[in-house]
Design an enzyme around this catalytic site. Structure first.
Site, PDB file in Angstrom:
ATOM      1  N   GLU A 174       0.912 -51.951  22.516  1.00 30.45           N
ATOM      2  CA  GLU A 174      -0.693 -52.111  22.782  1.00 30.45           C
ATOM      3  C   GLU A 174      -0.988 -53.579  22.287  1.00 30.45           C
ATOM      4  O   GLU A 174      -1.902 -53.669  22.399  1.00 30.45           O
ATOM      5  CB  GLU A 174      -1.358 -50.995  21.956  1.00 30.45           C
ATOM      6  CG  GLU A 174      -1.192 -49.647  22.393  1.00 30.45           C
ATOM      7  CD  GLU A 174      -1.646 -49.214  24.023  1.00 30.45           C
ATOM      8  OE1 GLU A 174      -2.805 -49.288  24.079  1.00 30.45           O
ATOM      9  OE2 GLU A 174      -0.959 -48.425  24.619  1.00 30.45           O
ATOM     10  N   HIS A 250      -6.434 -47.458  18.336  1.00 29.28           N
ATOM     11  CA  HIS A 250      -5.931 -48.727  18.093  1.00 29.28           C
ATOM     12  C   HIS A 250      -6.391 -49.042  16.421  1.00 29.28           C
ATOM     13  O   HIS A 250      -7.264 -48.709  16.020  1.00 29.28           O
ATOM     14  CB  HIS A 250      -6.312 -49.878  18.902  1.00 29.28           C
ATOM     15  CG  HIS A 250      -5.904 -49.688  20.240  1.00 29.28           C
ATOM     16  ND1 HIS A 250      -6.682 -49.946  21.351  1.00 29.28           N
ATOM     17  CD2 HIS A 250      -4.482 -49.544  20.912  1.00 29.28           C
ATOM     18  CE1 HIS A 250      -6.119 -50.050  22.428  1.00 29.28           C
ATOM     19  NE2 HIS A 250      -4.775 -49.605  22.399  1.00 29.28           N
ATOM     20  N   CYS A 368     -11.919 -55.877  20.719  1.00 29.23           N
ATOM     21  CA  CYS A 368     -11.062 -55.567  21.977  1.00 29.23           C
ATOM     22  C   CYS A 368     -11.309 -56.407  23.086  1.00 29.23           C
ATOM     23  O   CYS A 368     -10.122 -56.713  23.752  1.00 29.23           O
ATOM     24  CB  CYS A 368     -11.719 -54.183  22.606  1.00 29.23           C
ATOM     25  SG  CYS A 368     -11.493 -52.714  21.292  1.00 29.23           S
TER      26      CYS A 368
HETATM   27  N1  LIG Z   1      -9.042 -51.180  20.936  1.00 32.58           N
HETATM   28  C1  LIG Z   1      -8.828 -52.299  21.688  1.00 32.58           C
HETATM   29  N2  LIG Z   1      -8.124 -53.202  21.577  1.00 32.58           N
HETATM   30  N3  LIG Z   1      -8.990 -52.012  22.919  1.00 32.58           N
HETATM   31  C2  LIG Z   1     -10.075 -50.898  23.614  1.00 32.58           C
HETATM   32  C3  LIG Z   1      -9.381 -50.471  24.780  1.00 32.58           C
HETATM   33  C4  LIG Z   1     -10.156 -49.386  25.658  1.00 32.58           C
HETATM   34  C5  LIG Z   1      -9.373 -48.845  26.771  1.00 32.58           C
HETATM   35  N4  LIG Z   1     -10.505 -47.877  27.430  1.00 32.58           N
HETATM   36  C6  LIG Z   1     -10.075 -47.424  28.598  1.00 32.58           C
HETATM   37  O1  LIG Z   1      -9.210 -47.860  29.100  1.00 32.58           O
HETATM   38  C7  LIG Z   1     -11.312 -46.479  29.341  1.00 32.58           C
HETATM   39  C8  LIG Z   1     -11.065 -46.749  30.724  1.00 32.58           C
HETATM   40  C9  LIG Z   1     -11.939 -45.151  31.551  1.00 32.58           C
HETATM   41  O2  LIG Z   1     -12.001 -44.046  30.654  1.00 32.58           O
HETATM   42  O3  LIG Z   1     -12.635 -45.631  32.430  1.00 32.58           O
HETATM   43  C10 LIG Z   1      -8.375 -47.985  26.258  1.00 32.58           C
HETATM   44  O4  LIG Z   1      -8.516 -46.929  25.748  1.00 32.58           O
HETATM   45  O5  LIG Z   1      -7.417 -48.666  26.434  1.00 32.58           O
END
Ligand SMILES: N=C(N)NCCC[C@H](NC(=O)CCC(=O)O)C(=O)O
Length: 444
Positions: A174, A250, A368
């Site tokens: 990730e 994460h 993020c």
């Molecule tokens: N914590 C960090 N670094 N990043 C956050 C990422 C959020 C992302 N959300 C999404 O992909 C949601 C998309 C949706 O549901 O439409 C994920 O879960 O991978």
């Protein structure tokens, strides 16, 4: 000024929407099927970039992916014109279509893992795009991510680009969301902390029971090897599986670090004290740990406010600033804690609050949205200058968003062929603005 930490933020793409695609990410599930505003999302992100640039930080812009991803839909058997591909996918597999339309590449903390040249054996900056295997909509990002990285950091004298790890769960990676670099100064060799959720090849260790552990131990080891890191300067730590099951998908949802400071929750790691001890030993006894107890901030509060998804940055004058989402101010326990943190002068000098609601509603906070790249002056001079934030780029991007983005988008709009045309027109213009070349499938 010898070396700096640049932040490359993901520009939110024109298809930003809430499709509930990320099992284990509480906000994504909660926002499913609510209408989004791509325009607001992109403007909120851009405002944060401009603010950091105005604070004297080096701020970069990372281009979004081509969405809807027609090429992937074709790989999945949809045929005919682009319009027929969209129509058939909407009818036969609406969730697959939604996944192929996600603007999830905005969260560039998941774009790659980056090791600065001071840490690597060959003295170059190493990049490995994250394979993001655990979520289909994110697993289709790494190829274009790699191209955008190469177009941004092109000079082979300074930058090394690795392909993503094999795209299987055993090597689930990730990226920088689970990676933190500690140092005494950005140009000195640092200690790189890799955090994983489970072992892929060893069943003796605990794992989360409810939600997936997206990142494996084996992926951490592989990236550390690829980046030619000194094992004496690497710490690989397991995330606490109990908090993954409470929505900490994460490590950057429960810990953030910069220079020699680690700001984290007391339940972040499986063997918390051992992690602190190893970091401190490997950073010559110079680590400073700011640990937040559960009695002040519960895991639930941490997940809903994204306190730890703040950016911890050091300003040019040496002050340490936390860049927080507005949700922290709206949570009385978190806000009280922050006031206490500032009053007690424990290493954080200032806090700044940003409205990032559009991204937050999909589980993406300030941290993020950015990929950190520590660069010495020669490396900074070798970065594609058109990707670096300035007043001129800010107004160009502002106008570009106003011109191309919709005010509202619902899941049902994803099949609209004019959204595809709008999105490609916008991205084609963007690649010219940022001088990236032909990075998108529709341009090749
Ligand atoms: N914590 C960090 N670094 N990043 C956050 C990422 C959020 C992302 N959300 C999404 O992909 C949601 C998309 C949706 O549901 O439409 C994920 O879960 O991978």
């Amino acid at each position: 000024m010898s070396a700096v930490e640049a932040n490359f933020d993901g520009l939110v793409g024109p298809t930003h929407n809430y499709s509930g695609l990320s099992f284990g990410n509480v906000a994504s599930a909660k926002s499913q099927a609510t209408p989004s505003s791509p325009k607001q999302a992109a403007l909120q992100g851009l405002a944060k970039m401009k603010a950091l640039s105005d604070m004297g930080m080096v701020q970069g812009v990372f281009a979004p992916q081509e969405r809807p991803d027609i090429a992937t839909l074709r790989r999945l058997g949809f045929t005919g014109s682009d319009q027929s591909v969209l129509a058939a996918a909407a009818k036969q597999a609406p969730k697959v279509l939604a996944a192929c339309c996600s603007a999830s590449s905005m969260w560039t903390a998941n774009a790659a893992t980056v090791s600065p040249s001071a840490d690597t054996q060959d003295g170059k900056v190493h990049f490995t795009p994250a394979n993001l295997t655990n979520k289909f909509h994110r697993s289709i990002e790494h190829e274009v991510t790699g191209r955008v990285l190469k177009a941004t950091f092109a000079d082979e004298r300074h930058f090394v680009h690795h392909p993503a790890l094999p795209s299987v769960e055993h090597f689930g990676d990730e990226g920088a969301a689970n990676h933190t670099r500690f140092c005494l100064d950005y140009d000195l060799q640092g200690v790189e902390l890799f955090v994983f959720g489970r072992y892929a090849f060893d069943s003796r260790f605990p794992e989360p029971k409810k939600f997936p552990a997206r990142h494996t131990f084996e992926a951490c080891e592989a990236v550390a090897r690829l980046h030619q890191l000194d094992t004496d300067k690497v710490v690989i730590a397991q995330q606490n599986p109990a908090v993954i099951d409470q929505g900490v998908f994460h490590n950057d949802v429960i810990a953030v670090g910069n220079r020699n400071i680690l700001f984290c929750h007391e339940q972040a790691f499986l063997n918390q004290q051992a992690v602190y001890d190893e970091l401190n030993l490997k950073l010559s006894g110079k680590m400073r740990i700011l640990e937040v107890p559960t009695k002040s901030v519960s895991i639930e509060d941490a997940v809903s406010s994204y306190l730890f998804n703040s950016q911890l940055i050091t300003m040019p004058n040496g002050d340490n600033v936390l860049i927080l989402p507005e949700e922290c101010r709206n949570n009385p326990r978190v806000w009280t804690y922050l006031e206490h943190l500032l009053a007690n002068k424990q290493g954080i000098d200032e806090i700044k609050v940003f409205d990032l609601k559009q991204s937050m509603a999909n589980g993406g906070g300030p941290a993020c949205l950015r990929l950190r790249v520590a660069l010495n002056q020669a490396e900074l001079a070798a970065v594609n200058p058109h990707t670096l934030m300035s007043s001129a780029l800010y107004s160009q991007l502002h106008q570009w968003i106003e011109r191309h983005y919709r005010d509202q988008l619902a899941e049902a709009d994803l099949v609209d062929p004019s959204l595809l045309v709008e999105s490609r027109t916008a991205l084609d213009e963007l690649t010219q603005l940022l001088q990236l070349g032909s990075v998108y499938p529709f341009q090749r």
